[in-house]
Write a protein that holds these residues in place. Sequence first.
Motif, mmCIF file in Angstrom:
data_model
loop_
_atom_site.group_PDB
_atom_site.id
_atom_site.type_symbol
_atom_site.label_atom_id
_atom_site.label_comp_id
_atom_site.label_asym_id
_atom_site.label_seq_id
_atom_site.Cartn_x
_atom_site.Cartn_y
_atom_site.Cartn_z
ATOM 1 N N ARG A 76 46.889 16.678 16.227
ATOM 2 C CA ARG A 76 45.939 15.796 16.647
ATOM 3 C C ARG A 76 45.333 16.750 17.961
ATOM 4 N NH1 ARG A 76 48.344 9.649 16.740
ATOM 5 N NH2 ARG A 76 47.668 9.222 14.586
ATOM 6 N N SER A 77 44.589 16.206 18.451
ATOM 7 C CA SER A 77 43.889 16.900 19.748
ATOM 8 C C SER A 77 43.695 15.901 20.916
ATOM 9 C CB SER A 77 42.800 17.249 19.477
ATOM 10 O OG SER A 77 42.053 17.694 20.709
ATOM 11 N N ASN A 114 39.821 14.981 21.449
ATOM 12 C CA ASN A 114 38.872 14.268 20.298
ATOM 13 C C ASN A 114 39.480 13.796 19.075
ATOM 14 O OD1 ASN A 114 38.648 16.551 18.303
ATOM 15 N ND2 ASN A 114 38.282 17.859 19.895
ATOM 16 N N ALA A 115 38.913 12.903 18.614
ATOM 17 C CA ALA A 115 39.531 12.469 17.374
ATOM 18 C C ALA A 115 38.287 11.924 16.428
ATOM 19 C CB ALA A 115 40.476 11.393 17.313
ATOM 20 N N ARG A 124 40.821 14.290 14.364
ATOM 21 C CA ARG A 124 41.259 15.689 14.242
ATOM 22 C C ARG A 124 42.617 15.803 13.898
ATOM 23 N NH1 ARG A 124 44.699 20.090 16.399
ATOM 24 N NH2 ARG A 124 43.360 22.047 16.758
ATOM 25 N N ASN A 125 42.838 16.162 12.549
ATOM 26 C CA ASN A 125 44.093 16.001 11.640
ATOM 27 C C ASN A 125 43.995 16.840 10.520
ATOM 28 O OD1 ASN A 125 46.827 15.373 11.374
ATOM 29 N ND2 ASN A 125 46.520 13.402 12.448
ATOM 30 N N ALA A 169 37.577 18.047 11.756
ATOM 31 C CA ALA A 169 37.630 18.096 13.198
ATOM 32 C C ALA A 169 36.314 17.644 13.545
ATOM 33 C CB ALA A 169 37.585 19.456 13.746
ATOM 34 N N THR A 210 34.736 17.397 16.762
ATOM 35 C CA THR A 210 34.793 17.539 18.380
ATOM 36 C C THR A 210 33.517 16.650 18.871
ATOM 37 O OG1 THR A 210 35.560 19.680 17.640
ATOM 38 C CG2 THR A 210 34.625 19.594 19.685
#
Length: 411
Positions: free
Chosen positions: A243-244, A247-248, A250-251, A264, A266
């Motif tokens: 994950r980030s 942002n999401a 995102r995996n 992603a 973004t």
Amino acid sequence: MINRSGSDPHQHPEPSAFPPPLAGLKVIDTATLFAGPYAATLLGDYGADVVKVEHPDGDPARRYGAQADGVPVWWKVVARNKRSVTLDLHTEEGQRIFRRLAAGADLVVENFRPGTLERWGLDYAALSADNPRLVLLRMTGFGQNGPYAHRPGFGTVGEAMSGLAHLTGTPDGPPTLPSFPLADAVAGLTAAFAALTALRARELTGRGQVVDLSIVESMLGVLAGPLATYDLTGVMPTRQGNRSPNNAPRNVYRTKDGHWVAVAATTVSIAERVVRLVGRPELAEEPWFGTGSGRARHAGELDAAVGGWIAERTRDEVVDAFEQAQAAIGAVYDFADVLQDPHLAARGSVISVPDPELDTIRMPGPAFRLSDTPGSVRSAGPRLGEHTAEILGELGIGHAELTALAEREVV
């Protein structure tokens, strides 16, 4: 012999009407393993004459990693477009010959511990006395000065001490190191830019200079955002798995047929396309959806929606659907996938290089495309000392003297 040629229309690119952009640049690469040699490799791809100076025992990179038919594969790639000369720099004769090589060079690349060149009488003061326009690129783990300067420092140390390992891995797992020399590659890319910058400065000043490059600092450069975030907010960035924090969704998500894909989102527009595609358009109406940090705080909910939809479809079905929706996705490739991908094939991203030991070897092509003066891979990594007679002959060293040097184990 192993034949890996396949069908590759990019093996022999169209010749350019212009010389390679770095033609006429002479590089002496006396660095070992990966970071420094990779910088020299990048320069060689664009036409520099790269002379690889190796101890008569050979660069340790020749003994690194897998072999094919008894031939070191990594070496064939990292030493492409280079000529190999053996030279023992611990000897006075070897040092004298090296000074003669450097006298006719534009750039010397080295990664010995600080003080080693000075001990051999090959420091910049000595080399520039013979060649004031010489650029000396010095690459070490920690740089030429400071409390840690004399510590040995490989890429792994840079990955650890830059904060990369701290950020990599699952939240409840240990810090994680990459399984390949990532920091060496980052340092090599940085070093190639540094070398060209110093050579450009030479056009302005008329003289060369020393480039002091640290692997740790090269890695810090690509981790500037997390470092500055902690400094200004006091919030320590932590491991997020795939994950980030920004942002999401995102995996990586598993498909019905057992493959994985990476998603992603973004931007908010891409995120909206994703949730509409997976049948959850109401998520885009949530007040938190409009910012990356808001979506990141609800990553579990988004992952459940996206991951559940993906799990019911094959990889090809998922990728096709995302492409039609203009939402960003990439299949998680292994190297068989890389070699079979039609886009990479059409671009010539992987090329076939003839080699007398392996018949052909496939490897990535030059790092970027120039429309008028493209790079090229003219040869894979050479045999140890393959060009010793040729290179020393350019210094006026004939057969009899070369034989005597070999008998004294200087070459």
